[in-house]
Write a protein that holds these residues in place. Structure first.
Motif, PDB file in Angstrom:
ATOM      1  N   SER A  47     -66.122  59.224 -59.572  1.00 21.97           N
ATOM      2  CA  SER A  47     -65.994  58.029 -58.748  1.00 21.97           C
ATOM      3  C   SER A  47     -64.536  57.724 -58.436  1.00 21.97           C
ATOM      4  N   LEU A  48     -63.667  57.834 -59.442  1.00 23.80           N
ATOM      5  CA  LEU A  48     -62.240  57.580 -59.219  1.00 23.80           C
ATOM      6  C   LEU A  48     -61.645  58.618 -58.272  1.00 23.80           C
ATOM      7  N   SER A  49     -62.120  59.856 -58.365  1.00 24.57           N
ATOM      8  CA  SER A  49     -61.640  60.896 -57.456  1.00 24.57           C
ATOM      9  C   SER A  49     -61.974  60.538 -56.006  1.00 24.57           C
ATOM     10  N   GLU A  50     -63.191  60.058 -55.807  1.00 24.68           N
ATOM     11  CA  GLU A  50     -63.609  59.677 -54.453  1.00 24.68           C
ATOM     12  C   GLU A  50     -62.778  58.504 -53.930  1.00 24.68           C
ATOM     13  N   LYS A  51     -62.553  57.519 -54.777  1.00 24.45           N
ATOM     14  CA  LYS A  51     -61.882  56.296 -54.343  1.00 24.45           C
ATOM     15  C   LYS A  51     -60.380  56.481 -54.143  1.00 24.45           C
ATOM     16  N   THR A  52     -59.776  57.352 -54.940  1.00 31.14           N
ATOM     17  CA  THR A  52     -58.316  57.511 -54.872  1.00 31.14           C
ATOM     18  C   THR A  52     -57.876  58.686 -54.006  1.00 31.14           C
ATOM     19  N   GLY A  53     -58.746  59.679 -53.859  1.00 25.77           N
ATOM     20  CA  GLY A  53     -58.350  60.896 -53.173  1.00 25.77           C
ATOM     21  C   GLY A  53     -57.644  61.879 -54.079  1.00 25.77           C
ATOM     22  N   TYR A  54     -57.469  61.520 -55.362  1.00 23.58           N
ATOM     23  CA  TYR A  54     -56.881  62.424 -56.340  1.00 23.58           C
ATOM     24  C   TYR A  54     -57.995  63.177 -57.061  1.00 23.58           C
ATOM     25  N   GLN A  55     -57.659  64.303 -57.649  1.00 24.24           N
ATOM     26  CA  GLN A  55     -58.592  64.991 -58.547  1.00 24.24           C
ATOM     27  C   GLN A  55     -58.393  64.410 -59.949  1.00 24.24           C
ATOM     28  N   ILE A  56     -59.316  63.586 -60.384  1.00 25.78           N
ATOM     29  CA  ILE A  56     -59.242  62.997 -61.721  1.00 25.78           C
ATOM     30  C   ILE A  56     -60.062  63.874 -62.659  1.00 25.78           C
TER      31      ILE A  56
END
Length: 269
Positions: A47-56
């Protein structure tokens, strides 16, 4: 919930977000086994990857002392760590708190088997007691301090994780063990139903989500915003509930952990 997690994974596998974004490592304190942690933290990282555009990317360590070493070495970009660890590493390597569980205080607990005759900490004199690690704040530091305050002479045994504490008590390897409410609530119900809590500490500011000082203000704000946005979305709250954060998350600042600093604990040299 399983269908929901599968849907999230499929969505990300079919997108280009993970292929293009900056890679950031989220280090999680190993209160449970790596497989158990990965199961509940993967939906958050996706979810954080989707929201931030980073690979978490999810990361942990085989035990808490090794986790402490990796945090000290700056191996994680984002870290979820206990209150005492945060006070140490905010000072030594400049970790910056960005979020914590909303309306939550962390309590240390002591558990025994439900069929045990032990009902009071005074009954643990001369007994081997299981703890996850020497610097586990609520699961070790708080109960040990109270035991010593009560004059109880006990024999601590460190077993690497909260889950190992609970399973050791269930199996009868130890008569008692230290933990916290959140990890006990996520421990398999068939086993947690065999345990009872005989002591609970006063409450303190809970675990911190913190970021490395190497991250820019823009990166930090983007990660913090993504975390807090989970509160306002049904699927976000489902992810948080799976992690034991049933009240959601709130913005935090360094001074929130002054109650822990006031204890003047000095375990990590």
């Amino acid at each position: 919930m399983q269908k929901f997690f599968i849907a999230i994974i499929m969505m990300f596998l079919s997108s280009n977000i993970l292929a293009e974004g900056k890679v950031l490592k989220l280090g999680v304190v190993p209160q449970q086994s790596a497989s158990s942690l990965a199961k509940v933290w993967l939906p958050l990282t996706l979810s954080l990857s989707e929201k931030t555009g980073y690979q978490i990317r999810f990361a942990t360590a085989p035990n808490i002392p090794e986790f402490e070493r990796r945090v000290a070495a700056g191996e994680y970009d984002i870290t979820y760590l206990n209150p005492y660890h945060y006070t140490v590493f905010s000072k030594s390597i400049g970790l910056r708190a960005i979020a914590r569980q909303k309306d939550k205080r962390i309590h240390g607990i002591m558990v025994v088997r439900k069929d045990s005759d032990i009902s009071d900490l005074l009954m643990l004199s001369g007994v081997e007691v299981a703890f996850p690690a020497p610097a586990a704040f609520a699961a070790t530091v708080l109960p040990q301090a109270h035991l010593r305050l009560e004059g109880v002479s006990f024999m601590p045994q460190y077993v690497s994780s909260h889950d190992s504490v609970y399973s050791g008590v269930v199996k009868g390897l130890f008569l008692a063990g230290g933990g916290i409410d959140r990890t006990l609530s996520t421990f398999p119900k068939a086993q947690s139903d065999q345990l009872k809590v005989i002591w609970r500490s006063k409450g303190y500011t809970p675990h911190a989500f913190a970021v490395s000082e190497e991250l820019s203000d823009e990166e930090t704000e983007r990660i913090q915003s993504a975390l807090l946005s989970l509160n306002s979305q049904p699927e976000g709250m489902e992810i948080l509930t799976g992690l034991g954060f049933k009240t959601g998350l709130m913005k935090s600042e360094d001074s929130d952990w002054n109650d822990v600093r006031a204890l003047e604990i000095d375990l990590l040299k």
